[in-house]
Design a protein around this motif. Structure first.
Motif, PDB file in Angstrom:
ATOM      1  N   TYR A 179       1.430   4.240  -3.407  1.00 12.58           N
ATOM      2  CA  TYR A 179       1.239   5.419  -3.233  1.00 12.58           C
ATOM      3  C   TYR A 179       2.455   6.186  -2.898  1.00 12.58           C
ATOM      4  N   TYR A 230       1.001  -1.563  -0.199  1.00  9.94           N
ATOM      5  CA  TYR A 230      -0.060  -0.823  -0.067  1.00  9.94           C
ATOM      6  C   TYR A 230       1.065   1.505  -0.003  1.00  9.94           C
ATOM      7  N   ARG A 237       4.593   5.856  -0.666  1.00  4.61           N
ATOM      8  CA  ARG A 237       5.323   7.217   0.285  1.00  4.61           C
ATOM      9  C   ARG A 237       6.308   6.229   1.353  1.00  4.61           C
ATOM     10  N   SER A 269       0.047   7.412   7.942  1.00  2.00           N
ATOM     11  CA  SER A 269       0.072   8.247   6.215  1.00  2.00           C
ATOM     12  C   SER A 269      -0.984   8.536   5.782  1.00  2.00           C
ATOM     13  N   ILE A 270      -2.482   7.411   6.377  1.00  2.00           N
ATOM     14  CA  ILE A 270      -3.161   7.534   4.748  1.00  2.00           C
ATOM     15  C   ILE A 270      -4.325   8.555   5.582  1.00  2.00           C
TER      16      ILE A 270
END
Length: 216
Positions: free
Chosen positions: A45, A41, A47, A97-98
């Motif tokens: 994205y 994930y 990260r 983070s999200i």
């Protein structure tokens, strides 16, 4: 009325379910599946910095749990507890983070949470960065006067409290500008959040895929 799409509530529910499941179900395959999901994930994205901190913060508690149980127990139990500690940190880093806390609290206020609580929590979390910059400014100002402020110095906390009281009026003006009134009989819903069906289906598929690891 402006309708705004949000993925935050469904992601929060998804991560909360995974954290509860990995805490109570002794499954090494499930833990490893969740760890891989978190890494994929964050990679999707881009990260990568968060991924670095995830790995850095996960390894010490995971190794400590594994080694402590391995010395006085069996290896499978040690591996299960070690991966559980690893996945706990992974879920926490992924949450940070999200997740947009502002959207989350506004959505909860829309669903019945006290608006006073929702806006107060938003202000508190948004103030962390400002308070940090204020503390750095105070330290620099004191260094110019030949005085060094330490973490245990009461002057820091007194100065920060005075600054927060000075900000209070500005926050009240900003809240009223956004239509907030604590004593209002009618709630101003100029903006409502909703979760797209596509997002619900996607995270339901994610959850179903992760559950297949329990069959291994």
């Amino acid at each position: 009325m402006l309708k705004v799409t949000t993925n935050t509530p469904i992601i929060c529910l998804f991560l909360l379910t995974l954290s509860i499941e990995t805490s109570y179900i002794p499954s090494i395959s499930l833990n490893l599946s969740v760890i891989i999901f978190c890494l994929v994930y964050l990679t999707f994205y881009k990260r990568f910095r968060r991924m670095f901190w995830m790995l850095l913060l996960s390894v010490p508690p995971a190794f400590a749990n594994y080694w402590a149980v391995y010395l006085y127990g069996d290896s499978s139990q040690a591996l299960m507890l070690g991966t559980r500690a690893f996945v706990t940190v992974c879920i926490g880093i992924l949450f940070v983070s999200i997740i947009s806390l502002k959207e989350f609290f506004l959505y909860l206020a829309q669903k019945g949470l006290s608006r006073s609580w929702a806006y107060a929590l938003i202000i508190a979390f948004n103030s962390f960065t400002l308070v940090r910059h204020e503390i750095l400014s105070l330290k620099e100002a004191c260094l110019l006067r030949g005085q060094k402020l330490n973490l245990w110095s009461p002057l820091i906390y007194s100065k920060v409290l005075m600054t927060i009281f000075r900000w209070k009026e500005l926050y009240i003006i900003a809240l009223h500008a956004h239509g907030f009134d604590e004593n209002a009989q009618i709630v101003n819903k100029y903006r409502t959040f909703y979760i797209p069906k596509k997002t619900k289906i996607i995270y339901l598929v994610y959850f179903s895929i992760l559950q297949t690891s329990l069959l291994i």
